[in-house]
Design a protein around this motif. Structure first.
Motif, PDB file in Angstrom:
ATOM      1  N   VAL A  63     -65.201 -24.310   8.870  1.00  0.00           N
ATOM      2  CA  VAL A  63     -64.544 -24.769   7.635  1.00  0.00           C
ATOM      3  C   VAL A  63     -64.399 -26.289   7.590  1.00  0.00           C
ATOM      4  O   VAL A  63     -63.682 -26.820   6.744  1.00  0.00           O
ATOM      5  CB  VAL A  63     -63.157 -24.103   7.435  1.00  0.00           C
ATOM      6  N   CYS A  66     -63.949 -28.918   4.675  1.00  0.00           N
ATOM      7  CA  CYS A  66     -62.699 -29.143   3.948  1.00  0.00           C
ATOM      8  C   CYS A  66     -62.126 -30.525   4.248  1.00  0.00           C
ATOM      9  O   CYS A  66     -61.194 -30.969   3.593  1.00  0.00           O
ATOM     10  CB  CYS A  66     -61.671 -28.062   4.261  1.00  0.00           C
ATOM     11  N   THR A  93     -54.605 -26.947   7.257  1.00  0.00           N
ATOM     12  CA  THR A  93     -55.996 -26.475   7.142  1.00  0.00           C
ATOM     13  C   THR A  93     -56.138 -25.462   6.019  1.00  0.00           C
ATOM     14  O   THR A  93     -57.076 -25.548   5.222  1.00  0.00           O
ATOM     15  CB  THR A  93     -56.488 -25.892   8.469  1.00  0.00           C
ATOM     16  N   VAL A  97     -58.592 -25.893   2.825  1.00  0.00           N
ATOM     17  CA  VAL A  97     -59.625 -24.874   2.557  1.00  0.00           C
ATOM     18  C   VAL A  97     -59.444 -24.298   1.155  1.00  0.00           C
ATOM     19  O   VAL A  97     -60.405 -24.179   0.389  1.00  0.00           O
ATOM     20  CB  VAL A  97     -59.590 -23.769   3.636  1.00  0.00           C
ATOM     21  N   GLU A  98     -58.205 -23.945   0.804  1.00  0.00           N
ATOM     22  CA  GLU A  98     -57.952 -23.374  -0.526  1.00  0.00           C
ATOM     23  C   GLU A  98     -58.220 -24.381  -1.635  1.00  0.00           C
ATOM     24  O   GLU A  98     -58.706 -24.008  -2.704  1.00  0.00           O
ATOM     25  CB  GLU A  98     -56.527 -22.839  -0.601  1.00  0.00           C
ATOM     26  N   TRP A 101     -62.242 -24.324  -1.724  1.00  0.00           N
ATOM     27  CA  TRP A 101     -62.956 -23.078  -1.994  1.00  0.00           C
ATOM     28  C   TRP A 101     -62.122 -21.971  -2.630  1.00  0.00           C
ATOM     29  O   TRP A 101     -62.644 -20.902  -2.920  1.00  0.00           O
ATOM     30  CB  TRP A 101     -63.556 -22.521  -0.697  1.00  0.00           C
ATOM     31  N   VAL A 105     -61.146 -17.110   0.966  1.00  0.00           N
ATOM     32  CA  VAL A 105     -61.952 -17.478   2.135  1.00  0.00           C
ATOM     33  C   VAL A 105     -61.501 -16.634   3.322  1.00  0.00           C
ATOM     34  O   VAL A 105     -60.310 -16.469   3.572  1.00  0.00           O
ATOM     35  CB  VAL A 105     -61.813 -18.975   2.467  1.00  0.00           C
ATOM     36  N   ALA A 124     -67.504 -18.524   8.137  1.00  0.00           N
ATOM     37  CA  ALA A 124     -66.564 -18.641   7.032  1.00  0.00           C
ATOM     38  C   ALA A 124     -67.273 -18.176   5.767  1.00  0.00           C
ATOM     39  O   ALA A 124     -68.428 -18.567   5.520  1.00  0.00           O
ATOM     40  CB  ALA A 124     -66.084 -20.078   6.872  1.00  0.00           C
TER      41      ALA A 124
END
Length: 127
Positions: A63, A66, A93, A97-98, A101, A105, A124
């Motif tokens: 990931v 990100c 993290t 990530v959110e 994406w 996820v 991922a």
């Protein structure tokens, strides 16, 4: 849809056993309370924790687009009821990530041991 893969290889001897003890700064930063509890139940506690750290490195690589720096405590890797490792993201993290994406996820992880080497592979994906 696959958004990233990651792999890591680690010699079990690379981490000093004293860094895997309560009170050590690395131990406190790298592992969640649930991981610490699960590790306590194991006879191979040091190897188990080192393998989890290796898996966190692989998951981070999966990931890393990100752009958040590596915070090992943001990756919780616990065995499910069948003994398979499962990854849950948290902290900064999961927010990064959110933001990139969305919330759908998931991370898949595989951990392997051979003599004094542990390796891990992470994938991922969205969906």
């Amino acid at each position: 849809m696959v958004i990233g893969i990651g792999t890591d290889v680690l010699l079990l001897s690379r981490l000093d056993p004293s860094t895997l003890e309560p009170g050590d700064a690395f131990f406190e930063r790298a592992f969640t309370a649930a991981e610490k509890r699960q590790a306590q139940e194991r006879r191979d506690r040091p190897d188990y924790l080192i393998a989890r750290f290796c898996a966190k490195e692989a998951a981070y690589k999966a990931v890393s687009d990100c752009r958040e720096e590596f915070h090992p405590g943001d990756f919780e890797i616990l065995d499910d009821e069948d003994g398979h490792p499962r990854v849950t993201l948290g902290g900064r993290t999961v927010a990064a990530v959110e933001a990139l994406w969305g919330r759908d996820v998931s991370l898949l992880i595989s951990i392997s041991h051979e003599d004094d080497v542990v390796s891990s592979f992470a994938l991922a994906q969205i969906g």
